[in-house]
Design an enzyme around this catalytic site. Structure first.
Site, PDB file in Angstrom:
ATOM      1  N   CYS A  88     -41.587  38.971 -68.657  1.00  0.00           N
ATOM      2  CA  CYS A  88     -40.647  37.854 -68.742  1.00  0.00           C
ATOM      3  C   CYS A  88     -40.953  36.838 -67.640  1.00  0.00           C
ATOM      4  O   CYS A  88     -42.038  36.265 -67.628  1.00  0.00           O
ATOM      5  CB  CYS A  88     -39.205  38.356 -68.718  1.00  0.00           C
ATOM      6  SG  CYS A  88     -38.008  37.113 -69.297  1.00  0.00           S
ATOM      7  N   HIS A 196     -39.625  41.499 -73.553  1.00  0.00           N
ATOM      8  CA  HIS A 196     -39.350  42.668 -72.716  1.00  0.00           C
ATOM      9  C   HIS A 196     -39.868  43.932 -73.407  1.00  0.00           C
ATOM     10  O   HIS A 196     -39.207  44.450 -74.308  1.00  0.00           O
ATOM     11  CB  HIS A 196     -37.843  42.805 -72.477  1.00  0.00           C
ATOM     12  CG  HIS A 196     -37.280  41.765 -71.575  1.00  0.00           C
ATOM     13  ND1 HIS A 196     -37.158  41.946 -70.214  1.00  0.00           N
ATOM     14  CD2 HIS A 196     -36.821  40.511 -71.821  1.00  0.00           C
ATOM     15  CE1 HIS A 196     -36.637  40.867 -69.656  1.00  0.00           C
ATOM     16  NE2 HIS A 196     -36.419  39.977 -70.623  1.00  0.00           N
ATOM     17  N   GLU A 198     -39.830  46.885 -72.330  1.00  0.00           N
ATOM     18  CA  GLU A 198     -38.910  48.000 -72.070  1.00  0.00           C
ATOM     19  C   GLU A 198     -37.719  47.982 -73.012  1.00  0.00           C
ATOM     20  O   GLU A 198     -37.000  48.980 -73.124  1.00  0.00           O
ATOM     21  CB  GLU A 198     -38.445  47.974 -70.613  1.00  0.00           C
ATOM     22  CG  GLU A 198     -37.406  46.932 -70.251  1.00  0.00           C
ATOM     23  CD  GLU A 198     -37.968  45.541 -70.006  1.00  0.00           C
ATOM     24  OE1 GLU A 198     -37.199  44.670 -69.541  1.00  0.00           O
ATOM     25  OE2 GLU A 198     -39.162  45.307 -70.277  1.00  0.00           O
TER      26      GLU A 198
END
Length: 216
Positions: A88, A196, A198
């Protein structure tokens, strides 16, 4: 494998750490994540991950405020060639300059500028928030085995700016949000994802596993 997850007060560290460990397990890699900004720990790491949430200028100032952090990142990634992943705003910081809240100098690892999103379809809101598939623009080991296009896996985005690389070869993948949005960039041993990983479920874990296997 030692993974340095940089804590400079500007990232979703818990989720990123969990995703990295899951990716290591799926890749069959014995790894541990070291959280912090200790230059000695970073210098010894096999992989370096820089997350980032918030405004470009704030993240850049936080990074600069940690004594010795920029120097060890430059030495470890740019000189010694250790693989680096920015997430990001951590990706955006790779640029020469960011335009959010005025001009702010970036790390300069990926020549280019971080500019505001400007969707051609005016009904699309900024920030860009939600799930998008990706279009591959260049081959890269972090993309191995990932399906692209309309039937590909989805990545989770939350941002109002993106990095426009100066060199076309540094743009690895895009998403479509009223026009092409930079999704993955890379130069040398540094790569970055605007989305992202994750939070991107299957796609994110596969990409992180590829990053951990990557041996540039």
């Amino acid at each position: 494998m030692k993974i340095a997850l940089i804590d400079y007060g500007a990232g979703n560290l818990h989720s990123a750490g969990k995703a990295l460990m899951r990716a290591a397990d799926e890749a069959g890699i014995v790894a541990h994540v070291v959280l912090g900004a200790n230059p000695e720990e970073i210098a010894e790491a096999d992989r370096i991950v820089l997350p980032g949430d918030g405004a470009f200028r704030d993240c850049r100032e936080n990074l600069a405020a940690v004594d010795g952090l920029e120097e060890v990142l430059h030495e470890t990634v740019r000189v010694k060639g250790r693989p680096f992943l920015g997430i990001c705003v951590g990706m955006q910081l790779l640029a020469d300059v960011g335009e959010e809240r005025g001009l702010t100098k970036g790390l300069g690892w990926v020549p280019g500028r971080v500019v505001a999103l400007d969707p051609k379809e005016r009904h699309l809101k900024v920030p860009h928030m939600g799930w998008n598939t990706l279009e591959k623009r260049a081959d890269h080991p972090v993309l191995d085995g990932l399906p692209f296009g309309e039937d590909g896996l989805h990545a989770y985005f939350l941002h109002s700016y993106h990095l426009l690389p100066q060199n076309e070869a540094d743009l690895i993948a895009t998403a479509n949000y009223g026009g092409a949005v930079s999704a993955i960039v890379g130069h040398g041993t540094a790569i970055g994802t605007q989305f992202h990983p994750e939070k991107s479920q299957t796609l994110g874990i596969k990409l992180l596993a590829n990053f951990l296997r990557w041996a540039p």
